[in-house]
Design a protein around this motif. Structure first.
Motif, PDB file in Angstrom:
ATOM      1  N   GLU A 368       5.810  10.203 -12.881  1.00 17.74           N
ATOM      2  CA  GLU A 368       6.200  10.504 -13.954  1.00 17.74           C
ATOM      3  C   GLU A 368       7.752   9.988 -13.968  1.00 17.74           C
ATOM      4  N   ALA A 369       8.520   9.726 -12.612  1.00 19.10           N
ATOM      5  CA  ALA A 369       9.803   9.189 -12.358  1.00 19.10           C
ATOM      6  C   ALA A 369       9.888   7.596 -12.186  1.00 19.10           C
ATOM      7  N   LEU A 370       8.598   7.078 -12.153  1.00 15.38           N
ATOM      8  CA  LEU A 370       8.503   5.549 -11.995  1.00 15.38           C
ATOM      9  C   LEU A 370       8.642   4.704 -13.127  1.00 15.38           C
ATOM     10  N   GLN A 371       9.355   3.712 -13.108  1.00 16.57           N
ATOM     11  CA  GLN A 371       9.380   2.679 -14.365  1.00 16.57           C
ATOM     12  C   GLN A 371       7.896   2.382 -14.436  1.00 16.57           C
ATOM     13  N   SER A 372       7.447   1.918 -13.578  1.00 14.02           N
ATOM     14  CA  SER A 372       6.078   1.274 -13.785  1.00 14.02           C
ATOM     15  C   SER A 372       4.728   2.079 -13.137  1.00 14.02           C
ATOM     16  N   ASP A 373       4.635   3.435 -14.184  1.00 13.72           N
ATOM     17  CA  ASP A 373       3.800   4.405 -13.553  1.00 13.72           C
ATOM     18  C   ASP A 373       2.540   3.942 -13.492  1.00 13.72           C
ATOM     19  N   TRP A 374       1.907   2.680 -13.703  1.00 11.32           N
ATOM     20  CA  TRP A 374       0.684   2.486 -13.410  1.00 11.32           C
ATOM     21  C   TRP A 374       0.430   1.707 -12.281  1.00 11.32           C
ATOM     22  N   LEU A 375       1.296   1.245 -11.631  1.00  8.96           N
ATOM     23  CA  LEU A 375       1.268   0.625 -10.515  1.00  8.96           C
ATOM     24  C   LEU A 375       0.665   1.547  -9.482  1.00  8.96           C
ATOM     25  N   PRO A 376      -0.307   1.087  -8.583  1.00  8.74           N
ATOM     26  CA  PRO A 376      -0.997   2.061  -7.365  1.00  8.74           C
ATOM     27  C   PRO A 376       0.199   2.211  -6.300  1.00  8.74           C
ATOM     28  N   PHE A 377       0.221   3.453  -5.858  1.00  8.82           N
ATOM     29  CA  PHE A 377       1.159   3.556  -4.636  1.00  8.82           C
ATOM     30  C   PHE A 377       0.514   4.806  -3.755  1.00  8.82           C
ATOM     31  N   GLU A 378       1.057   4.821  -2.486  1.00  7.72           N
ATOM     32  CA  GLU A 378       0.827   5.983  -1.896  1.00  7.72           C
ATOM     33  C   GLU A 378       2.052   6.687  -1.261  1.00  7.72           C
ATOM     34  N   ASP A 411       0.923   0.297  -2.729  1.00  9.32           N
ATOM     35  CA  ASP A 411      -0.475   0.238  -2.253  1.00  9.32           C
ATOM     36  C   ASP A 411      -0.399  -1.039  -1.566  1.00  9.32           C
ATOM     37  N   ALA A 412      -1.261  -1.199  -0.473  1.00 13.52           N
ATOM     38  CA  ALA A 412      -1.041  -2.463   0.547  1.00 13.52           C
ATOM     39  C   ALA A 412      -1.869  -3.545  -0.172  1.00 13.52           C
ATOM     40  N   ALA A 413      -2.866  -3.479  -1.089  1.00 20.74           N
ATOM     41  CA  ALA A 413      -3.629  -4.369  -1.808  1.00 20.74           C
ATOM     42  C   ALA A 413      -2.628  -4.921  -2.909  1.00 20.74           C
ATOM     43  N   LEU A 414      -1.797  -4.102  -3.462  1.00 26.56           N
ATOM     44  CA  LEU A 414      -0.952  -4.581  -4.519  1.00 26.56           C
ATOM     45  C   LEU A 414       0.223  -5.542  -3.859  1.00 26.56           C
ATOM     46  N   LEU A 415       0.609  -5.083  -2.600  1.00 29.98           N
ATOM     47  CA  LEU A 415       1.432  -6.023  -2.085  1.00 29.98           C
ATOM     48  C   LEU A 415       1.011  -7.379  -1.744  1.00 29.98           C
ATOM     49  N   ASP A 417      -1.329  -9.027  -3.106  1.00 28.28           N
ATOM     50  CA  ASP A 417      -1.599  -9.605  -4.362  1.00 28.28           C
ATOM     51  C   ASP A 417      -0.257 -10.616  -4.924  1.00 28.28           C
ATOM     52  N   LEU A 418       1.022  -9.470  -4.782  1.00 34.13           N
ATOM     53  CA  LEU A 418       2.212  -9.892  -5.196  1.00 34.13           C
ATOM     54  C   LEU A 418       2.826 -11.152  -4.114  1.00 34.13           C
ATOM     55  N   ARG A 419       2.629 -10.972  -2.829  1.00 36.16           N
ATOM     56  CA  ARG A 419       2.996 -11.953  -1.990  1.00 36.16           C
ATOM     57  C   ARG A 419       2.234 -13.086  -2.146  1.00 36.16           C
ATOM     58  N   ALA A 420       0.907 -13.264  -2.236  1.00 32.75           N
ATOM     59  CA  ALA A 420       0.101 -14.169  -2.651  1.00 32.75           C
ATOM     60  C   ALA A 420       0.553 -15.088  -3.850  1.00 32.75           C
ATOM     61  N   ALA A 421       1.309 -14.350  -4.705  1.00 33.58           N
ATOM     62  CA  ALA A 421       1.634 -14.757  -6.014  1.00 33.58           C
ATOM     63  C   ALA A 421       2.995 -15.270  -5.809  1.00 33.58           C
ATOM     64  N   GLY A 422       3.612 -15.101  -4.551  1.00 29.22           N
ATOM     65  CA  GLY A 422       5.084 -15.403  -4.218  1.00 29.22           C
ATOM     66  C   GLY A 422       6.006 -14.458  -5.012  1.00 29.22           C
ATOM     67  N   ALA A 423       5.881 -13.054  -5.277  1.00 30.05           N
ATOM     68  CA  ALA A 423       6.712 -12.201  -5.875  1.00 30.05           C
ATOM     69  C   ALA A 423       6.671 -10.907  -4.847  1.00 30.05           C
ATOM     70  N   GLU A 424       7.588 -10.135  -5.285  1.00 33.22           N
ATOM     71  CA  GLU A 424       7.877  -8.875  -4.585  1.00 33.22           C
ATOM     72  C   GLU A 424       7.939  -7.861  -5.612  1.00 33.22           C
ATOM     73  N   PRO A 425       7.641  -6.647  -5.168  1.00 32.09           N
ATOM     74  CA  PRO A 425       7.892  -5.539  -6.048  1.00 32.09           C
ATOM     75  C   PRO A 425       9.350  -5.302  -6.569  1.00 32.09           C
ATOM     76  N   ASP A 426       9.652  -4.606  -7.913  1.00 33.73           N
ATOM     77  CA  ASP A 426      10.717  -4.525  -8.353  1.00 33.73           C
ATOM     78  C   ASP A 426      11.585  -3.798  -7.452  1.00 33.73           C
TER      79      ASP A 426
END
Length: 442
Positions: A368-378, A411-415, A417-426
């Motif tokens: 509820e406190a996240l800007q992107s509440d749909w992204l997976p995390f742990e 989430d490790a898989a999310l990271l 994918d982002l790094r493979a695309a040359g991006a980082e989480p906000d």
């Protein structure tokens, strides 16, 4: 052997006694002492020679081998007595009457302190939305239900039945009996006997009259009190009689019956008291108010029983299952827990939970406190232990009581994918409206 040691002691004593005197000398014939201004030189004491000490040690060793060693207690009662003595000795040394095996609770701070992590355990009234202290919630809910009679008497009477009566089995029996009365009326509207309920009836007295709110419910759905004659009886008796207007609306009776059957007690919900803190080295320090440590009368009895059982635990061998049960029982000493989640930018999100709530509640709270509440995390506990949202164990089962600091991680898989695309989480993870209320942790 005893004579040998006596001779050694006598020899040492004789040599250290100084110059002697003849037995035939009188007191006046003693040798003159030295001058007062000259100190008397005493010969240094000489201990036994090395050979004598070695001989004595060997003799003691032979004696110990010959003498039988003292055996420890063998019976259960003697073992318990020995354990009690050890417990009392430990309590005397530590200055605490706590028995070993019980967790020592941190000293609670006074509620007036400005450095408390949370001012108190608070609750939210579902009827008014007011934030209440633990000692205010029952009185406030009662007042809110009674004030609801002016707007919706049927709903208020149903809430009163389910909330004011603590015996859930008795409430269910009474509610089922009322539902049976209403069913008979709806199924047989032409039968006059079903529209009348004798107040002195044994079933009515035992199942309905004893519950708070039942009379208000009958009057709210359309019953009226009336004195009616009874066959083979001299005087009239009091009845509840359904009015003609209510009888003409059987669908309303069915609706009220369903509401009565599915209703639940009105209980104040635990207020999360969400707070956001700046990055701080004090993140793992928790100054909790007394509400986190106060025990009810039932809990005090349980604590006394646990301490008395500590003696029994130390006197018998325990299996792994026994130890796990004891650890679980120890964790249940706490009703609430205060949890903080540290984000990658160092910010802290804090909330209050029941100790027996599931980890899924914490995931929902963070989401509820996240800007992107749909992204997976742990969420990770101390030592890197991952808290599974799917398995969702209780906080006390994870050892997260009465407080704990956790770490947020994408989430490790999310990271990947982002790094493979040359991006980082906000870098900005929390919602802006929460960051606008950020506080300094002190």
């Amino acid at each position: 052997m005893k004579k040998f040691f006596q001779e050694i002691k006598a020899d040492i004593k004789f040599k250290s006694a100084g110059p002697g005197q003849k037995l035939t000398e009188s007191v006046g014939e003693r040798a003159p002492r030295g001058k007062p201004n000259q100190p008397v030189l005493q010969q240094p004491c000489q201990g036994p020679t090395n050979e004598a000490q070695m001989a004595a040690a060997a003799a003691l060793a032979r004696l110990e081998q010959k003498q039988p060693r003292a055996r420890g207690p063998t019976s259960q009662e003697s073992i318990r007595n020995q354990v009690r003595k050890e417990l009392q000795a430990e309590a005397t040394v530590s200055g605490s009457p706590e028995a070993p095996g019980t967790n020592k609770v941190p000293e609670p701070r006074e509620e007036g302190s400005t450095h408390l992590a949370v001012p108190a355990v608070c609750f939210t009234c579902p009827l008014t939305g007011a934030t209440l202290r633990k000692d205010q919630r029952d009185a406030h809910i009662r007042e809110a239900i009674l004030s609801h009679f002016s707007t919706d008497p049927v709903a208020a009477s149903i809430m009163k039945i389910h909330t004011f009566n603590r015996d859930r089995d008795r409430v269910k029996l009474g509610v089922d009996t009322i539902a049976k009365y209403l069913d008979n009326i709806c199924l047989h509207p032409e039968e006059e006997k079903y529209r009348k309920i004798k107040l002195q009836n044994r079933v009515f007295q035992e199942r309905i009259n004893c519950l708070e709110g039942t009379h208000e419910f009958f009057e709210a759905v359309g019953f009226q009190k009336a004195l009616l004659p009874v066959p083979d009886q001299e005087g009239p008796e009091e009845f509840y009689v359904l009015s003609e207007a209510a009888l003409a609306q059987p669908q309303s009776l069915r609706k009220h019956k369903e509401q009565l059957l599915v209703a639940e007690p009105v209980r104040a919900t635990l207020a999360r008291q969400r707070r956001v803190f700046q990055p701080s080295p004090l993140a793992s320090q928790f100054d909790l108010p007394g509400d986190f440590f106060n025990l009810t009368a039932e809990e005090v009895k349980r604590e006394q029983r646990l301490r008395s059982e500590a003696v029994e635990r130390l006197s018998v061998l325990r299996t792994k299952a026994m130890r796990e049960r004891e650890e679980q029982r120890e964790r249940r000493r706490y009703t609430y827990t205060l949890l903080r989640v540290r984000f990658p930018d160092g910010c802290l999100l804090q909330g209050t939970f029941y100790a027996r709530e599931r980890v899924a509640a914490l995931y929902a709270f963070v989401r509820e406190a996240l800007q992107s509440d749909w992204l997976p995390f742990e969420l990770l506990a101390s030592g890197g232990q991952r808290l599974s949202e799917e398995e969702s164990p209780a906080f006390d089962e994870c050892g997260l009581v009465p407080s704990a600091l956790l770490t947020f991680s994408w989430d490790a898989a999310l990271l990947e994918d982002l790094r493979a695309a040359g991006a980082e989480p906000d870098s900005s993870i929390l919602k802006p409206e929460l960051l606008s209320t950020i506080e300094k942790l002190s």
